[in-house]
Write a protein that holds these residues in place. Structure first.
Motif, mmCIF file in Angstrom:
data_model
loop_
_atom_site.group_PDB
_atom_site.id
_atom_site.type_symbol
_atom_site.label_atom_id
_atom_site.label_comp_id
_atom_site.label_asym_id
_atom_site.label_seq_id
_atom_site.Cartn_x
_atom_site.Cartn_y
_atom_site.Cartn_z
ATOM 1 N N ILE A 35 1.044 -6.276 -11.145
ATOM 2 C CA ILE A 35 2.501 -6.090 -11.137
ATOM 3 C C ILE A 35 2.885 -5.077 -10.059
ATOM 4 C CG2 ILE A 35 4.401 -5.009 -12.434
ATOM 5 C CD1 ILE A 35 3.348 -6.422 -14.939
ATOM 6 N N LEU A 36 2.186 -3.932 -10.070
ATOM 7 C CA LEU A 36 2.529 -2.891 -9.090
ATOM 8 C C LEU A 36 2.286 -3.391 -7.667
ATOM 9 C CD1 LEU A 36 1.199 0.319 -10.835
ATOM 10 C CD2 LEU A 36 3.580 -0.388 -10.485
ATOM 11 N N SER A 37 1.184 -4.095 -7.465
ATOM 12 C CA SER A 37 0.860 -4.499 -6.093
ATOM 13 C C SER A 37 1.795 -5.596 -5.605
ATOM 14 C CB SER A 37 -0.617 -4.871 -5.988
ATOM 15 O OG SER A 37 -0.801 -6.238 -5.782
ATOM 16 N N LYS A 38 2.141 -6.553 -6.476
ATOM 17 C CA LYS A 38 2.988 -7.674 -6.039
ATOM 18 C C LYS A 38 4.471 -7.314 -6.009
ATOM 19 C CE LYS A 38 -0.345 -10.680 -5.516
ATOM 20 N NZ LYS A 38 -0.667 -11.364 -4.249
ATOM 21 N N ALA A 39 4.841 -6.210 -6.650
ATOM 22 C CA ALA A 39 6.230 -5.741 -6.534
ATOM 23 C C ALA A 39 6.367 -4.820 -5.333
ATOM 24 C CB ALA A 39 6.667 -5.017 -7.806
ATOM 25 N N GLY A 40 5.278 -4.632 -4.592
ATOM 26 C CA GLY A 40 5.319 -3.794 -3.403
ATOM 27 C C GLY A 40 5.892 -4.549 -2.216
ATOM 28 N N SER A 41 6.470 -3.808 -1.275
ATOM 29 C CA SER A 41 7.031 -4.408 -0.067
ATOM 30 C C SER A 41 7.287 -3.281 0.923
ATOM 31 C CB SER A 41 8.348 -5.118 -0.386
ATOM 32 O OG SER A 41 9.051 -5.406 0.810
ATOM 33 N N ASP A 42 7.247 -3.609 2.208
ATOM 34 C CA ASP A 42 7.623 -2.613 3.218
ATOM 35 C C ASP A 42 9.103 -2.283 3.124
ATOM 36 O OD1 ASP A 42 5.067 -2.574 4.117
ATOM 37 O OD2 ASP A 42 5.394 -4.016 5.737
ATOM 38 N N VAL A 43 9.853 -3.193 2.514
ATOM 39 C CA VAL A 43 11.281 -2.942 2.308
ATOM 40 C C VAL A 43 11.396 -2.060 1.075
ATOM 41 C CG1 VAL A 43 13.531 -4.004 1.960
ATOM 42 C CG2 VAL A 43 11.783 -5.203 3.294
ATOM 43 N N ALA A 44 11.661 -0.762 1.300
ATOM 44 C CA ALA A 44 11.490 0.240 0.247
ATOM 45 C C ALA A 44 12.314 -0.042 -1.007
ATOM 46 C CB ALA A 44 11.845 1.622 0.800
ATOM 47 N N MET A 45 13.474 -0.694 -0.832
ATOM 48 C CA MET A 45 14.343 -0.899 -1.992
ATOM 49 C C MET A 45 13.700 -1.823 -3.033
ATOM 50 S SD MET A 45 18.280 -2.222 -2.120
ATOM 51 C CE MET A 45 19.049 -1.189 -0.895
ATOM 52 N N ILE A 46 12.804 -2.718 -2.569
ATOM 53 C CA ILE A 46 12.215 -3.684 -3.503
ATOM 54 C C ILE A 46 11.343 -3.000 -4.560
ATOM 55 C CG2 ILE A 46 10.589 -5.611 -3.688
ATOM 56 C CD1 ILE A 46 11.872 -6.782 -1.170
ATOM 57 N N PRO A 47 10.328 -2.198 -4.168
ATOM 58 C CA PRO A 47 9.567 -1.528 -5.238
ATOM 59 C C PRO A 47 10.423 -0.553 -6.047
ATOM 60 C CG PRO A 47 8.798 -0.850 -3.045
ATOM 61 C CD PRO A 47 9.708 -2.018 -2.854
ATOM 62 N N GLU A 48 11.405 0.077 -5.419
ATOM 63 C CA GLU A 48 12.284 0.993 -6.174
ATOM 64 C C GLU A 48 12.970 0.273 -7.330
ATOM 65 O OE1 GLU A 48 15.275 3.011 -3.804
ATOM 66 O OE2 GLU A 48 13.746 3.664 -2.380
ATOM 67 N N VAL A 49 13.627 -0.830 -6.998
ATOM 68 C CA VAL A 49 14.368 -1.575 -8.019
ATOM 69 C C VAL A 49 13.403 -2.179 -9.033
ATOM 70 C CG1 VAL A 49 15.899 -3.535 -8.459
ATOM 71 C CG2 VAL A 49 16.256 -2.097 -6.435
ATOM 72 N N ALA A 50 12.343 -2.800 -8.523
ATOM 73 C CA ALA A 50 11.396 -3.469 -9.425
ATOM 74 C C ALA A 50 10.750 -2.464 -10.374
ATOM 75 C CB ALA A 50 10.341 -4.215 -8.612
ATOM 76 N N ASN A 51 10.332 -1.314 -9.829
ATOM 77 C CA ASN A 51 9.647 -0.337 -10.677
ATOM 78 C C ASN A 51 10.575 0.282 -11.705
ATOM 79 O OD1 ASN A 51 7.240 -0.821 -9.422
ATOM 80 N ND2 ASN A 51 7.468 0.852 -7.945
ATOM 81 N N HIS A 52 11.850 0.374 -11.359
ATOM 82 C CA HIS A 52 12.823 0.887 -12.329
ATOM 83 C C HIS A 52 12.771 0.062 -13.610
ATOM 84 C CE1 HIS A 52 16.568 2.563 -13.905
ATOM 85 N NE2 HIS A 52 16.961 1.336 -14.157
ATOM 86 N N LEU A 53 12.741 -1.251 -13.414
ATOM 87 C CA LEU A 53 12.742 -2.140 -14.573
ATOM 88 C C LEU A 53 11.356 -2.230 -15.194
ATOM 89 C CD1 LEU A 53 14.991 -3.706 -15.893
ATOM 90 C CD2 LEU A 53 14.226 -5.741 -14.705
ATOM 91 N N ILE A 54 10.345 -2.304 -14.317
ATOM 92 C CA ILE A 54 8.976 -2.496 -14.797
ATOM 93 C C ILE A 54 8.501 -1.277 -15.598
ATOM 94 C CG2 ILE A 54 6.577 -2.633 -13.985
ATOM 95 C CD1 ILE A 54 7.710 -4.449 -11.684
#
Lengths: 338, 338
Positions: A35-54
Motif C-alpha cells: 500500500i505504502l509503495s504503490k501510493a507513492g509518486s514523485d507528485v508529492a500530493m499523491i502520497p500526502e492525500v493517499a496516506n491521510h486516508l490510509i
C-alpha cells in the motif's frame, strides 16, 4: 460506504475479528508495505492525500477477506497480496470520491481529504489509486480475477449513481435500497472474497461459496452500519449519531419507519429527508419514530438474515483456521450493533 | 484535456483527417454501437450523462488511432473494436472528472454535465465508464494490452494531480509543463496506438514505433490546442479564446512569454495567473505579450518538432493505407493552428 471499524472498540467485537487478524497477520504486513509503495509518486500530493486516508486507522477488513479466502485453499503464492492491496485501493478510491459526492467534512472523526486538499485532489488521487489497483491486478495476470474486480468497479459506480437517483425520495422501497447497498458495498466484499479461490485455482463450487459469503456479509455489514448511525456513538464509529439523517440519506431504518408511519409522520420524514429540515429537534423526533416502529431492531433482524446466508454459504467447505475466522467475522459485523 | 475537433471546421483540416476517417469507417460504426450499448444502464442517469458527452460531436480521434494501428498490420479480428471503445471511455471519463476539477461550465460550447447533473453525477458516471472500459479490456483478454491501458490510466491521473501542483505557479518550466501534458494527454494517445500492434500480434519494433508515434502526436496535439486557446475562435474550438487564461491555466505560450518578459511583465503574469486578475483587459494585455514574445509561433515550432518525431517513428514501417492515414493526421493536428 460502510465505515471501517478500528481495533480498540470493545472486547466482544475485538474477540470476533481477532482470529482473522491473527490468521492474516504476516500477509497483511506485506499488504501494508505494498500500500505504502504503490501510493507513492514523485507528485508529492499523491502520497500526502493517499496516506491521510490510509493512515486513518481502518481495520482493512476487505484485504483480510481476500487473504483468508486464498490461504484457506492452501494458496502459498504472492498473488493474493497484490489482489488484497488492489481491493483496498478500490475501497480507498471509492471513499475519496464518496466524500466529494456527499460533500462530507469528516470521516472517522478526522477532516476528509477534500476539506484539506480540495475536491480536485480527492477526485484525481482516487483515479490514481484506481489505476494503480488495475495495474497490480494486471501484474497478477489472472483474467478471471480481473473480470471479477473490473465488474465490481462498474457495479460499485452504478450503485453510487443509483443512490443519487433514490436520494431524498421517500418512496424508496426496501428492495430499491437493497439494490443500492448490494452494488455500492456488498459487491466489493463479494469480489474481495471471490478472487481468493480464483488465484488458489480451486473449483467453481468453492468460488461460488466465497462469492455468496462475501455478498451477504457485505449486506449485513452495511445494514448494521445503518443501525449504528442511529444508535452508536461518535467515539465508536468515527462519525456522529445522525450523520446519515443530517445528510438526508435514506437507509433501511428510515425506509421502515416511513412505511410504518402515520400520514403526519410521513409528512415529517418528507420535510426532513426531501426538504432538508434536519436540525437537532428533527433528529430527536426521527430517533423517536425509529424506536416507536422498531426500525433498528428489524433492520438488525434483516442483517441477521443475510448473516445466516453467509454462514450457510461457507458450511460445505472443509474445516480450516481460515473458515473459522471467516465465520467469526460474521459475528463481528453483527456484534457492532449490540 | 485536449478538445476534440468536430468535422465541419474547414476544408484543409478536413482533408488531412479524411483518410483516417475513411479507413476506419466500418469499424467506427461498430465502435459507436458499442459505445451506446456499454454506456447503457438500468440506472437512467448513467446513459443520460454519458450520452450528453458522447453525442457532443467529438471526432473520436483516439479510437480511430487504435483501429488503424491494428488493421495496418493486417488484423481482422474483433479485439480492436473493444479496445478502441475502451480508449474512448477512458477519455470520456477523464473529461467528466476534469470538468469537476476545473469547475468548467462549458465544453465545446455546451453546458458541461456537471452544470446539468451536478458534480456528483460527473464523478460517478466517470467512474462507471472507467469500470466499463476495464471490463471490455478484460473481455479482450490480452494482458499486454491491459498492462498498457491500466498504466496509462495511472499516468493520466498522476499527470492531472501534477497539473494541480504546478497550477498557478509561474515558476513552472517548459520541462515541468511537458511532464504534465506527456502524462495527461499524450499517454492516452500513445496507449491508443500501442494496443493496435499488440492485438495484431506483431513484433516489439512495431509496437515501439506506434507507441512513439502516439506519444509525440499527443504532445503536438496538446501544444496546438494551447496555441488555439490564444488564437482560435469559439466557433472552431467549442471554447472561447482565453478560456485557459481566465482559468489561470499555465500552458506553453504563457510559460514562454513569462520567461522572456521584463520584470514588470512577469509581475503582470503573476497577478493574472497566481492572483486571478484575468478580466478582459488583462486578457488583451496577455495576448499582446504573447504576440510580442513570439510565444504562439514558438509553441507551434515545438509542436512541429514533436510532429517530426512522430513522422519518423512510422517511417520504417511498410507502406499501407493506414500508414498514410496516420501520417496525414499529423498534418491535421498541426493545421488546426494555421
Amino acid at each position: 460506504m460502510g465505515v471501517v471499524i478500528s481495533l480498540d472498540e470493545g472486547k466482544q467485537r475485538d474477540a470476533s475479528v481477532k482470529p482473522l487478524v491473527e490468521n492474516t497477520k504476516a500477509d497483511m504486513e506485506r499488504v501494508n508495505q505494498l500500500i505504502l509503495s504503490k501510493a507513492g509518486s514523485d507528485v508529492a500530493m499523491i502520497p500526502e492525500v493517499a496516506n491521510h486516508l490510509i493512515s486513518s486507522g481502518g481495520k482493512r477488513l476487505r484485504p483480510m477477506l481476500t487473504l483468508a479466502s486464498a490461504t484457506m485453499f492452501g494458496y502459498r503464492g504472492e498473488a493474493h497480496v497484490k489482489l488484497a492491496t488492489s481491493v483496498e485501493f478500490m475501497h480507498t478510491a471509492t471513499l475519496l470520491h464518496d466524500d466529494v459526492v456527499d460533500e462530507s467534512d469528516l470521516r472517522r472523526g478526522r477532516s476528509t481529504a477534500r476539506m484539506i486538499w480540495g475536491n480536485q485532489a480527492s477526485v484525481l488521487v482516487g483515479d490514481f489509486l484506481l489505476g494503480q489497483a488495475f495495474k497490480m491486478m494486471v501484474e497478477v495476470g489472472s483474467l478471471e480475477a480481473l473480470d471479477v474486480l473490473s465488474t465490481a468497479a462498474s457495479v460499485i459506480a452504478e450503485g453510487e449513481v443509483l443512490q443519487l437517483s433514490v436520494a431524498k425520495n421517500m418512496e424508496t422501497t426496501e428492495d430499491d435500497y437493497l439494490s443500492v447497498i448490494r452494488a455500492k458495498t456488498a459487491a466489493l466484499f463479494s469480489a474481495a472474497c471471490e478472487v481468493g479461490p480464483i488465484v488458489a485455482g480451486v473449483s467453481k463450487a468453492e468460488r461460488n461459496a466465497l462469492r455468496s459469503y462475501g455478498m451477504n456479509l457485505g449486506l449485513a455489514f452495511q445494514l448494521i452500519d445503518d443501525v449504528l448511525d442511529y444508535g452508536g456513538s461518535a467515539k465508536d464509529l468515527g462519525k456522529n449519531v445522525g450523520d446519515d439523517f443530517r445528510e438526508g440519506k435514506i437507509t433501511l431504518p428510515v425506509v421502515l419507519a416511513y412505511r410504518r408511519g402515520s400520514e403526519s409522520e410521513r409528512a415529517f420524514w418528507r420535510d426532513a429527508i426531501e426538504s432538508g429540515q434536519t436540525d437537532d429537534a428533527a433528529l430527536e423526533k426521527a430517533m423517536g419514530l425509529i424506536t416507536k416502529h422498531g426500525s433498528l431492531k428489524d433492520t438488525t433482524a434483516r442483517a441477521e438474515h443475510y448473516a445466516s446466508i453467509a454462514r450457510d454459504a461457507l458450511a460445505p467447505l472443509p474445516d480450516s483456521a481460515e473458515k473459522s475466522a471467516l465465520l467469526e467475522v460474521i459475528a463481528f459485523c453483527l456484534d457492532r450493533a449490540s
